[in-house]
Design an enzyme around this catalytic site. Structure first.
Site, PDB file in Angstrom:
ATOM      1  CB  THR A   1       2.741   1.503   0.522  1.00  8.48           C
ATOM      2  OG1 THR A   1       1.419   1.402  -0.015  1.00  8.48           O
ATOM      3  CG2 THR A   1       3.365   2.812   0.073  1.00  8.48           C
TER       4      THR A   1
ATOM      5  CE1 TYR B   1      -0.744   4.831 -16.203  1.00 11.09           C
ATOM      6  CE2 TYR B   1      -2.707   4.417 -17.510  1.00 11.09           C
ATOM      7  CZ  TYR B   1      -1.471   5.007 -17.367  1.00 11.09           C
ATOM      8  OH  TYR B   1      -0.957   5.781 -18.376  1.00 11.09           O
TER       9      TYR B   1
ATOM     10  CE1 TYR C   1      -2.786   0.726   2.148  1.00  9.62           C
ATOM     11  CE2 TYR C   1      -1.508  -0.476   0.501  1.00  9.62           C
ATOM     12  CZ  TYR C   1      -1.569   0.431   1.543  1.00  9.62           C
ATOM     13  OH  TYR C   1      -0.419   1.058   1.974  1.00  9.62           O
TER      14      TYR C   1
ATOM     15  CE  LYS D   1      -1.609  -0.010   5.830  1.00 12.46           C
ATOM     16  NZ  LYS D   1      -0.257  -0.301   5.311  1.00 12.46           N
TER      17      LYS D   1
END
Length: 313
Positions: free
Chosen positions: A48, A111, A140, A170
């Protein structure tokens, strides 16, 4: 947790760019080496903070290859390879394995919102089968950004179906209870839990987690390294207090351009302010606010980085 592949302090590395928005690999490699010399055990690239989803498939490969060519070891890098496209995720993951990376970080397919656990399992099952092993897959969990969380039951199903393949997560949710639940449920199976929030580093290490992968580590990794090395005691406690303070400073303005601003002023290198739209550089007012907030923590000048006179002007 012992023997974690990326155990310790991992920076979610900023992607340096030239004025035309192409990757600036010389500048990025220099920063990556500084991080490794100043508290980082590993580097999360193309996440990110690295603006991965602002880059195309071939650019993402170019960045990984370029860093390796400039002397950043593939073994310490965990590239983000999770895409909305199954085919792109598989291609980037195989590419990372071929370059010598030991693990990759996978966003969920983000999406289409509200996918079922069955749908997510089918996606990640297909990724694991098509990649074919040889590289660790890390999930993630960042529901505020992806809007697609990982449930404990989904993680358990993936571990059962692909033993030793899905190695960790994470967690950037900021919800420590969720991190602890994953540790309690899966750490005994070698599942590595990394905090995406600096304020939890000392706590997660004490309770069986593997460390952190954080944006603020671009600037505060010196203190993260102390926490990881010392764990407990006055020095570790003081370093953790600095991690917490600098994390709050980093989020006082928009995070990604704010970190770029701190590095630009710390190094005297204006090139760090270049950021791809739709992100924008900070305004002068917000830049001054970011700098003042970091100064208030006592973190500046950044350890290991020469002080620059014009940075404070």
């Amino acid at each position: 947790m012992k023997d974690a592949l990326f155990g310790g302090i991992n920076a979610a590395v900023l992607t340096a760019m030239k004025p035309d928005f192409t990757p600036d690999l010389d500048r990025m490699a220099k920063h990556a080496k500084w991080l490794l010399a100043n508290g980082c055990n590993g580097l999360g690239i193309m996440g990110t903070t690295g603006e991965a989803n602002s880059f195309g498939l071939h650019e993402r490969k170019q960045i990984l290859e370029g860093l390796i060519a400039r002397g950043v070891p593939a073994s310490v890098m965990m590239p983000g390879t999770g895409c909305a496209s199954l085919a792109d995720t598989v291609e980037l993951t195989i590419h990372a394995r071929e370059q010598g990376c030991r693990g990759v970080l996978l966003l969920p397919p983000f999406y289409y919102k509200g996918p079922s656990d069955d749908g997510l399992f089918a996606y990640f099952d297909a990724v694991a089968k098509r990649v074919g092993g040889g590289i660790a897959l890390y999930l993630y969990h960042f529901p505020q950004q992806s809007a697609v969380p990982f449930s404990l039951s989904l993680i358990g199903r993936l571990l059962d179906a692909h033993p030793g393949v899905f190695k960790g997560v994470k967690d950037s949710s900021g919800d420590y209870a969720n991190m602890k639940a994953m540790i309690d449920a899966f750490a005994s199976r070698g599942f590595e839990v990394y905090s995406g929030s600096d304020e939890f580093v000392q706590k997660i290490l004490a309770e069986g987690g593997a460390g952190c992968i954080t944006a603020a580590s671009n600037c505060n990794s010196h203190w993260g390294g102390i926490v990881y090395a010392k764990r407990t005691g006055p020095e570790a406690d003081a370093a953790q207090a600095m991690l917490t303070a600098t994390r709050r400073a980093a989020t006082a303005v928009p995070l990604i351009p704010g970190l770029r601003e701190i590095i630009a002023r710390s190094t005297g290198d204006d090139g760090w302010r270049v950021i791809r739209p739709p992100h924008l550089p900070l305004s002068k007012e917000d830049g001054d606010k970011a700098w003042a907030t970091w100064q208030a923590t006592g973190a500046l000048p950044l350890p290991g980085m020469p002080a620059v006179k014009q940075a404070a002007e």
